[in-house]
Design a protein around this motif. Structure first.
Motif, PDB file in Angstrom:
ATOM      1  N   THR A  83      -2.196 -10.695 -20.679  1.00 38.84           N
ATOM      2  CA  THR A  83      -2.370  -9.691 -20.205  1.00 38.84           C
ATOM      3  C   THR A  83      -3.045  -7.899 -20.810  1.00 38.84           C
ATOM      4  N   LEU A 113      10.738  -6.864 -15.929  1.00 34.88           N
ATOM      5  CA  LEU A 113      11.384  -8.481 -16.118  1.00 34.88           C
ATOM      6  C   LEU A 113      12.596  -8.218 -16.037  1.00 34.88           C
ATOM      7  N   ARG A 149       5.336  -7.696 -23.367  1.00 31.72           N
ATOM      8  CA  ARG A 149       4.036  -8.135 -22.825  1.00 31.72           C
ATOM      9  C   ARG A 149       3.757  -9.561 -22.897  1.00 31.72           C
ATOM     10  N   TYR A 159      -1.091  -9.320 -11.185  1.00 36.69           N
ATOM     11  CA  TYR A 159      -1.009  -9.861 -12.303  1.00 36.69           C
ATOM     12  C   TYR A 159      -2.141 -11.081 -11.512  1.00 36.69           C
ATOM     13  N   SER A 188       4.141  -2.013 -18.498  1.00 40.24           N
ATOM     14  CA  SER A 188       5.561  -0.950 -19.643  1.00 40.24           C
ATOM     15  C   SER A 188       6.509  -2.489 -20.424  1.00 40.24           C
TER      16      SER A 188
HETATM   17  P1  ADP Z   1       4.648  -5.246 -16.711  1.00 38.93           P
HETATM   18  O1  ADP Z   1       4.665  -5.378 -15.868  1.00 38.93           O
HETATM   19  O2  ADP Z   1       5.329  -3.817 -17.250  1.00 38.93           O
HETATM   20  O3  ADP Z   1       4.045  -5.964 -18.579  1.00 38.93           O
HETATM   21  P2  ADP Z   1       7.016  -6.969 -16.697  1.00 38.93           P
HETATM   22  O4  ADP Z   1       8.776  -7.062 -17.685  1.00 38.93           O
HETATM   23  O5  ADP Z   1       7.742  -6.511 -15.383  1.00 38.93           O
HETATM   24  O6  ADP Z   1       6.348  -5.795 -17.398  1.00 38.93           O
HETATM   25  O7  ADP Z   1       6.915  -8.382 -17.203  1.00 38.93           O
HETATM   26  C1  ADP Z   1       6.297  -8.751 -18.246  1.00 38.93           C
HETATM   27  C2  ADP Z   1       4.917  -9.515 -18.523  1.00 38.93           C
HETATM   28  O8  ADP Z   1       5.244 -10.598 -17.834  1.00 38.93           O
HETATM   29  C3  ADP Z   1       3.605  -9.010 -18.767  1.00 38.93           C
HETATM   30  O9  ADP Z   1       3.798  -8.188 -18.857  1.00 38.93           O
HETATM   31  C4  ADP Z   1       2.666 -10.319 -18.092  1.00 38.93           C
HETATM   32  O10 ADP Z   1       2.434 -10.217 -18.726  1.00 38.93           O
HETATM   33  C5  ADP Z   1       3.986 -11.304 -17.263  1.00 38.93           C
HETATM   34  N1  ADP Z   1       4.454 -11.635 -16.170  1.00 38.93           N
HETATM   35  C6  ADP Z   1       5.244 -11.041 -15.535  1.00 38.93           C
HETATM   36  N2  ADP Z   1       4.770 -11.482 -13.577  1.00 38.93           N
HETATM   37  C7  ADP Z   1       4.077 -12.041 -14.001  1.00 38.93           C
HETATM   38  C8  ADP Z   1       3.072 -12.660 -12.812  1.00 38.93           C
HETATM   39  N3  ADP Z   1       3.574 -12.300 -11.241  1.00 38.93           N
HETATM   40  N4  ADP Z   1       1.855 -13.249 -12.827  1.00 38.93           N
HETATM   41  C9  ADP Z   1       1.317 -13.621 -14.306  1.00 38.93           C
HETATM   42  N5  ADP Z   1       2.254 -12.926 -15.414  1.00 38.93           N
HETATM   43  C10 ADP Z   1       3.222 -12.016 -14.963  1.00 38.93           C
END
Ligand code: ADP
Length: 514
Positions: free
Chosen positions: A470, A482, A466, A423, A478
């Motif tokens: 994004t 997190l 998400r 990201y 997916s």
């Molecule tokens: P995914 O990455 O598969 O969408 P995650 O659960 O890892 O699912 O992350 C959820 C959401 O959190 C992401 O869709 C993104 O919008 C946001 N996100 C996670 N990490 C970051 C980051 N380092 N910087 C900005 N947004 C982030």
């Protein structure tokens, strides 16, 4: 989809208002009928009291009339000398309230008393005779047929109350009037108490035409009092009965009404909150269903992309048309990188599935968090190099050993670092810091990407969610990474959260209890 929205619309605009209206109507009907029931109950108490008053009044009338009839059957109108002799024999027992009996010749011009039978001869009799002939006769309506009917006169002279029973008889063409003098003070002092033994004195009394009490005590004024005149005999007086329980009744009614109102309000509340819960649950379910279908689409996409890359470069290598060694190495690197991504994704999905089914089992051992984090960072390094991102690892001094599941922590850290690279592609540096505080050891992953808008900071840790923007940026994902990190942190007695990094970017923190 159309079917679903139609069902939802039906639920929101028809069914729910209908249920609420039904509940309100039901509550209204219940309240009204309980109100009416109370009214009926009150009415029936009034009726019962009225019945009691009637019965008390009739009891006296009947007693006096019985005595009159006893006199009538014993006096001898034909024989003036022995006129009341037979009556006197049993007078004390049969007619206790009768003082004397007089016979008046109505056909004689003077209309005077021609025979007297008295239980207590004396000047009182003479006084009564005069009163009777001079005043009472006029009040008795003796010229009204039927003449032989038993009638009563209840009247007062000089503050004294009189009750006389009278009837006429014809003897040899002459009209005679028999007058029975009832002793009113005796009725009050002897007969009333004897007749009314079954009712508490505080519940009833007898009052005269001016409302003065002649028998009994003033009634406790707790509620309505029902008065009823004696119909036939002491008709200037009335018997009064108080509804003894009227106050208690009112209190009981009030209490029951409050209770019923509370019950109605409570049950309405339960139904309405039930409805709210259903609506909220339905909305959540809908949201989750949408997220799940997004998830399936995202995962399929994520699986497909590296797979097609692996396939494409493998085919290129297989064809033998790649001449330079450099190119071959580059292709092989892509194949390895993409298979790693594929493996990581599959591992994530499998772990997440286990968490979802509550099957995730952690194997905790005392270990060194710094070592595990360093290992995870190493795993990411290859990709970082490829994407020209530097990962800086900073391990705090004197980190205490903690209870941890090495594999789980590794997966969590890989997810965080992977996200930072995914990201925040414009940033050329990701910092991973491990440091201890009083209660926990924290792993902090800092990037210089776009950061997370405040309203998303909690949400993104939920499964399938998400972040905003994004989708727009077409970053593959997916929405489970997190959620997995959060689960792992909590299993280690810690938390996972995100803070803003200065001047830009985010800091994802995973803490482990020490
Ligand atoms: P995914 O990455 O598969 O969408 P995650 O659960 O890892 O699912 O992350 C959820 C959401 O959190 C992401 O869709 C993104 O919008 C946001 N996100 C996670 N990490 C970051 C980051 N380092 N910087 C900005 N947004 C982030």
């Amino acid at each position: 989809m159309a079917d679903q929205t139609r069902r939802e619309r039906l639920l929101t605009f028809l069914l729910l208002p209908a249920i609420v209206v039904a509940v309100l109507v039901l509550a209204g009907v219940m309240f009204r009928s309980s109100f009416q029931l109370e009214k009926l109950r009150e009415q029936s108490v009034v009726e019962a009291t009225l019945l009691l008053a009637n019965e008390k009044a009739d009891r006296l009338d009947k007693n006096i009339i019985d005595q009159d009839n006893a006199v009538r059957s014993t006096v001898d109108v034909n024989d003036r000398t022995s006129f009341g002799a037979r009556w006197l024999e049993s007078a004390a027992i049969q007619t206790p309230t009768v003082r004397a009996v007089f016979l008046i010749d109505l056909s004689a011009p003077g209309r005077d008393v021609v025979a007297v039978a008295s239980r207590a001869p004396g000047p009182e009799n003479e006084r009564f005779r005069r009163l009777c002939v001079e005043f009472m006769l006029n009040e008795m309506k003796i010229d009204l047929p039927p003449y032989d009917q038993l009638r009563h006169l209840h009247t007062a002279y000089r503050g004294q109350s009189y009750l006389v029973s009278h009837w006429q008889s014809e003897v040899h063409g002459r009209r005679y009037l028999t007058v029975v003098w009832h002793d009113v003070p005796r009725i009050v002092h002897d007969l009333f108490p004897a007749l009314y033994t079954d009712i508490q004195q505080s519940r009833m009394n007898v009052s005269d035409a001016d409302g003065r009490i002649v028998f009994g005590k003033p009634l406790a004024r707790t509620g309505p009092v029902l008065g009823r005149q004696f119909e036939t005999t002491l008709y200037k007086w009335s018997v009064n009965v108080s509804m003894a329980s009227s106050e208690e009744l009112a209190q009981a009614v009030q209490r029951r009404r409050v209770l019923e109102m509370v019950l109605v309000a409570l049950s309405s509340l339960v139904v309405i909150s039930g409805l709210i819960v259903i609506v909220v649950a339905a909305a959540q379910e809908r949201r989750l269903a949408n997220l799940k279908s997004d998830f399936v689409a995202n995962v399929s996409h994520e699986l497909k992309t590296p797979l097609s890359l692996v396939r494409m470069f493998s085919e290129l290598l297989q064809s033998g048309r790649v001449e330079s060694d450099d190119k071959r190495r580059q292709y092989l690197q892509i194949i390895v990188g993409e298979s790693e991504r594929l493996a990581a994704l599959i591992e994530n999905v499998l772990d997440f599935a286990k968490v979802e089914r509550g099957r995730q089992a952690y194997h905790f051992e005392q270990g060194n968090l710094a070592e595990v984090v360093a290992r995870a960072v190493d795993v990411c390094r290859l990709r970082a190099e490829r994407e020209h991102v530097e990962i800086a690892l900073e391990l705090g001094a004197e980190l205490p050993p903690v209870r941890l599941d090495e594999r789980a922590i590794e997966i969590a850290v890989i997810n965080l670092v992977d996200n930072a690279m995914k990201y925040a592609p414009d940033g050329d540096r990701v910092d991973v810091v491990v440091r201890a505080n009083a209660t926990s050891v924290e792993v902090r992953v800092l990037d210089r990407g776009p950061g997370i808008v405040p309203e998303d900071r909690k949400r993104i840790f939920e499964r399938f969610v998400r972040g905003k923007g994004t989708q727009a940026k077409q970053v593959r994902g997916s929405g489970i990474g997190l959620a997995l990190v959060k689960h792992i942190a909590e299993a280690h007695g810690g938390r996972a959260w995100v803070e803003a990094n200065a001047p830009r970017g985010s800091v994802f923190v995973l803490s482990v209890a020490r």
